[in-house]
Design a protein around this motif. Structure first.
Motif, PDB file in Angstrom:
ATOM      1  N   ARG A 223     -51.787  39.549   0.701  1.00  0.00           N
ATOM      2  CA  ARG A 223     -50.804  38.852  -0.012  1.00  0.00           C
ATOM      3  C   ARG A 223     -49.262  38.545   0.846  1.00  0.00           C
ATOM      4  NH1 ARG A 223     -53.870  36.564  -4.155  1.00  0.00           N
ATOM      5  NH2 ARG A 223     -55.267  38.718  -5.048  1.00  0.00           N
ATOM      6  N   GLU A 224     -49.185  39.135   1.498  1.00  0.00           N
ATOM      7  CA  GLU A 224     -48.090  38.429   2.115  1.00  0.00           C
ATOM      8  C   GLU A 224     -48.203  37.636   3.148  1.00  0.00           C
ATOM      9  OE1 GLU A 224     -46.618  42.656   3.854  1.00  0.00           O
ATOM     10  OE2 GLU A 224     -45.873  43.638   2.162  1.00  0.00           O
ATOM     11  N   MET A 225     -49.380  37.590   3.798  1.00  0.00           N
ATOM     12  CA  MET A 225     -49.707  37.086   5.124  1.00  0.00           C
ATOM     13  C   MET A 225     -49.486  35.280   4.031  1.00  0.00           C
ATOM     14  SD  MET A 225     -51.984  39.150   7.040  1.00  0.00           S
ATOM     15  CE  MET A 225     -51.572  37.649   8.920  1.00  0.00           C
ATOM     16  N   GLU A 226     -50.204  35.597   2.561  1.00  0.00           N
ATOM     17  CA  GLU A 226     -50.207  34.032   1.810  1.00  0.00           C
ATOM     18  C   GLU A 226     -49.239  32.943   2.354  1.00  0.00           C
ATOM     19  OE1 GLU A 226     -52.455  34.527  -1.445  1.00  0.00           O
ATOM     20  OE2 GLU A 226     -53.758  35.769  -0.805  1.00  0.00           O
ATOM     21  N   THR A 227     -48.463  33.624   2.089  1.00  0.00           N
ATOM     22  CA  THR A 227     -46.582  32.588   1.713  1.00  0.00           C
ATOM     23  C   THR A 227     -46.898  32.385   3.480  1.00  0.00           C
ATOM     24  OG1 THR A 227     -45.672  35.661   2.599  1.00  0.00           O
ATOM     25  CG2 THR A 227     -46.216  34.702   0.292  1.00  0.00           C
ATOM     26  N   LYS A 228     -47.188  33.069   4.616  1.00  0.00           N
ATOM     27  CA  LYS A 228     -47.006  32.643   5.893  1.00  0.00           C
ATOM     28  C   LYS A 228     -47.262  31.005   5.615  1.00  0.00           C
ATOM     29  CE  LYS A 228     -46.894  36.071   8.354  1.00  0.00           C
ATOM     30  NZ  LYS A 228     -47.316  37.672   9.769  1.00  0.00           N
ATOM     31  N   GLY A 229     -48.746  30.329   5.343  1.00  0.00           N
ATOM     32  CA  GLY A 229     -49.299  29.407   5.323  1.00  0.00           C
ATOM     33  C   GLY A 229     -50.504  29.241   6.032  1.00  0.00           C
ATOM     34  N   PRO A 230     -51.422  28.471   6.227  1.00  0.00           N
ATOM     35  CA  PRO A 230     -52.946  28.787   6.658  1.00  0.00           C
ATOM     36  C   PRO A 230     -52.208  28.565   9.213  1.00  0.00           C
ATOM     37  CG  PRO A 230     -52.792  27.189   4.997  1.00  0.00           C
ATOM     38  CD  PRO A 230     -51.548  27.130   5.319  1.00  0.00           C
ATOM     39  N   GLU A 231     -51.368  28.099   9.218  1.00  0.00           N
ATOM     40  CA  GLU A 231     -50.716  27.735  10.586  1.00  0.00           C
ATOM     41  C   GLU A 231     -50.111  29.055  10.716  1.00  0.00           C
ATOM     42  OE1 GLU A 231     -48.405  24.341  13.261  1.00  0.00           O
ATOM     43  OE2 GLU A 231     -48.137  24.976  11.205  1.00  0.00           O
ATOM     44  N   GLY A 232     -49.499  29.331  10.087  1.00  0.00           N
ATOM     45  CA  GLY A 232     -48.733  30.566  10.290  1.00  0.00           C
ATOM     46  C   GLY A 232     -49.927  32.356  10.505  1.00  0.00           C
ATOM     47  N   ILE A 233     -50.611  31.710   9.992  1.00  0.00           N
ATOM     48  CA  ILE A 233     -51.507  33.139   9.678  1.00  0.00           C
ATOM     49  C   ILE A 233     -52.956  32.659  10.933  1.00  0.00           C
ATOM     50  CG2 ILE A 233     -54.345  33.679   8.339  1.00  0.00           C
ATOM     51  CD1 ILE A 233     -52.837  32.839   5.813  1.00  0.00           C
ATOM     52  N   VAL A 234     -52.950  31.956  11.166  1.00  0.00           N
ATOM     53  CA  VAL A 234     -53.830  32.037  12.250  1.00  0.00           C
ATOM     54  C   VAL A 234     -53.323  31.852  13.654  1.00  0.00           C
ATOM     55  CG1 VAL A 234     -55.035  29.706  14.088  1.00  0.00           C
ATOM     56  CG2 VAL A 234     -55.333  29.501  11.718  1.00  0.00           C
ATOM     57  N   LYS A 235     -51.885  31.704  13.749  1.00  0.00           N
ATOM     58  CA  LYS A 235     -51.332  31.982  14.828  1.00  0.00           C
ATOM     59  C   LYS A 235     -50.635  33.785  14.874  1.00  0.00           C
ATOM     60  CE  LYS A 235     -47.587  28.021  15.105  1.00  0.00           C
ATOM     61  NZ  LYS A 235     -46.563  27.196  15.064  1.00  0.00           N
ATOM     62  N   SER A 236     -50.565  34.208  13.764  1.00  0.00           N
ATOM     63  CA  SER A 236     -50.541  35.448  13.487  1.00  0.00           C
ATOM     64  C   SER A 236     -51.834  36.111  14.063  1.00  0.00           C
ATOM     65  CB  SER A 236     -50.220  36.046  12.289  1.00  0.00           C
ATOM     66  OG  SER A 236     -49.036  35.681  11.716  1.00  0.00           O
ATOM     67  N   ILE A 237     -53.709  35.841  13.805  1.00  0.00           N
ATOM     68  CA  ILE A 237     -54.546  36.231  14.077  1.00  0.00           C
ATOM     69  C   ILE A 237     -54.381  35.944  15.204  1.00  0.00           C
ATOM     70  CG2 ILE A 237     -56.858  35.793  13.984  1.00  0.00           C
ATOM     71  CD1 ILE A 237     -56.874  34.685  11.645  1.00  0.00           C
TER      72      ILE A 237
END
Length: 571
Positions: A223-237
């Motif tokens: 739920r917290e990572m949803e706030t980053k958006g798709p691009e931010g989530i991919v960069k975190s991965i």
């Protein structure tokens, strides 16, 4: 007693024999009693007690009678049996105290009462004055052996023989204790089973609680990572799991999204099972994978009859444009090409080599292969499967190593590539402290392309193709297989000098002399001695084996052989 035909061949079980053994009955005698009483335990006990085994006194190895323990004799005599009767019972029962006791009870001693002699009349006092003689005549009547008092004392302390009723009480008490012991044993086993079941139930409950806690923590993180958006989530991965793992996850997501976009009315493509092995590995386990699905419009399938929280679906009313946009964003983010200096620097390297008097394409090729191996180690250190993450062994290059001295330092452009990739010279080591994994992955890909361009110009490649063209496939395959095995031995044990010399007779034993065989040996680093008919491995100026060049030539030999076979198959 004759057993029925159905029981004639049956053998008693351990559960039937154990109560008799607990009473001290011999195993053979117990088996005989069970068979005599048709395997009924209580009747077999009575039979064994009333029919003791008739054994002869065992003889010692020296030919004499069996030695009897005096302690057993004392114990039997304390029960009221005579010494002779006790010794006879122990001899007949092979020194078994319990069976000797039962034998004494079943075979009481028959003794006749000895008539006590009447006391002799005391002689009249003598009339003479000899006091010494009178004292001797007035003795107390002792016969000089002193056994009269001992016999009387034994008669007083001797217990009466045990009656049959008392023997029956002893037998019943023994059976009762055996049953109580067996009952206690079963109760103990039952208690152990109950305790084990309780421990297992407790462990299962703790495991369930831990799984629920992990699921709640993962849900909160998603739920917290949803706030980053798709691009931010991919960069975190990418930062946490590496570029290769992120690309695998994104490739699976894009395939799932493409199925939905191609068949928007098919409900089976809108539902994703999270407990699927591949989905769980590439989407559920990496933190942020489920968050990407939610960003694309997926929701938990609460109405599904399947296991809870194991299915996620895209509603029929979901916006497919949002799904398409999310798919494009995550794909472009993870597959964005990182520009490197490799193509430009390799072009300059080839130009520098051509300006020299002696152009050696092998030098440029081996420098590129060494750089690719070095950068691949850096990429491996950042993968989640690496045993030592960001290890200095992967991120460093010793300036005294053979790779640097013989492969990279003679080619100045390779040192410039190290500097442009972020390496710094620190205390005799080229070291990169904070590597950009995406750049290093791109560098490995660029070097692979450059190496593929240089392959046809390498001396090993040309020698292998010449060998394959001039000889049969079987002869070339046998010869190259022997060479690969010899080079593997050198790499495994470089200090063993017996591997530095190849006998040509043994090398050509199966194939005979081949056209191009000598040239291939020379290109692989061997020197031909025609006098001794051997091929000697070339060493460095210090008399050492250059492991790096042997390994590179070994891989180049294998690759050239595979390319030659593929080219022949195409023709």
């Amino acid at each position: 007693l004759t057993l029925p035909a159905s029981m004639a061949s049956r053998q008693p079980t351990e559960d039937e024999i154990r109560p008799l053994l607990n009473l001290g009955i011999d195993r053979a005698h117990a088996v005989a009693g069970l068979r005599a009483q048709q395997f009924r335990v209580n009747q077999a006990i009575d039979w064994c007690l009333t029919h003791p085994p008739q054994q002869q006194p065992a003889m010692s190895s020296g030919g004499g009678s069996l030695e009897i323990k005096e302690s057993d004799v004392v114990q039997l005599t304390s029960m009221g049996f005579s010494v002779a009767h006790a010794r006879n019972a122990l001899l007949l029962n092979n020194n078994n105290l319990q069976r000797a006791t039962m034998w004494c009870l079943e075979h009481p001693e028959k003794r006749e009462e000895k008539a006590k002699p009447s006391p002799a009349p005391k002689p009249a006092p003598s009339s003479n004055n000899d006091t010494g003689t009178g004292a001797m005549e007035e003795d107390d009547g002792d016969d000089g052996w002193g056994d009269g008092d001992a016999e009387e004392e034994k008669e007083k302390t001797k217990r009466p023989p045990i009656s049959r009723e008392e023997l029956e009480e002893i037998r019943k008490e023994t059976l009762r204790r055996a049953k109580e012991a067996e009952k206690a044993r079963k109760q103990k086993l039952m208690a152990q089973d109950i305790a084990r079941e309780k421990r297992m139930a407790s462990l299962e409950e703790k495991a369930k609680q831990a799984a629920v806690a992990r699921a709640a923590l993962r849900e909160k993180r998603e739920r917290e990572m949803e706030t980053k958006g798709p691009e931010g989530i991919v960069k975190s991965i990418v930062e946490e799991y590496g570029v290769s793992r992120a690309r695998e996850s994104v490739n699976l997501l894009t395939r799932l999204f493409d199925k939905i976009l191609k068949y928007p009315k098919e409900p089976k493509y809108r539902k994703i099972k999270l407990d699927n092995a591949k989905v769980h590995k590439l989407i559920v386990r990496p933190a942020g994978g489920v968050a990407l699905l939610r960003c694309a419009g997926f929701e938990s399938d609460q109405a599904s009859s399947e296991s809870k929280n194991n299915t996620i679906l895209l509603p029929a009313t979901a916006d497919l444009d949002k799904l398409k946009k999310c798919r494009q964003v995550i794909y472009d983010t993870v597959h964005k090409r990182t520009a490197t200096c490799i193509p430009q620097m390799m072009q300059l390297l080839r130009e520098d080599e051509k300006k020299r008097e002696k152009f050696t394409p092998e030098r440029a090729l081996y420098a590129a292969m060494s750089l690719r191996s070095l950068f691949a180690n850096v990429v491996a250190s950042g993968s989640p499967d690496a045993h030592v993450k960001a290890s200095l062994d992967f991120l460093s290059l010793d300036t005294t190593s053979q790779i640097f001295r013989f492969r990279l330092r003679p080619v100045p452009r390779s040192v410039e590539i190290l500097e442009k990739m972020g390496y710094k010279l620190v205390r005799g080591y080229w070291r990169v402290t904070e590597p950009d994994m995406a750049m290093f992955e791109a560098a490995v890909a660029d070097l692979s392309l450059e190496i593929a361009k240089m392959k046809p110009d390498s001396p090993v490649f040309k020698a292998v193709h010449k060998l394959v063209k001039a000889n049969s496939d079987s002869a070339a395959k046998s010869f190259i297989g022997v060479l690969m095995a010899c080079m593997d031995k050198i790499l495994e044990d470089p200090d063993n000098t017996k591997y530095h010399k190849l006998k040509l007779k043994a090398l050509y034993r199966k194939t005979g002399p081949l056209d191009g065989g000598r040239q291939l040996l020379q290109k692989l680093g061997f020197r031909i001695d025609d006098i001794e008919e051997v091929a000697l491995l070339r060493l460095t100026k210090k008399g050492e084996v250059d492991i790096s060049i042997i390994g590179l030539r070994r891989s180049e030999l294998e690759r050239s052989w595979a390319d030659s076979l593929a080219a022949r198959a195409r023709r």
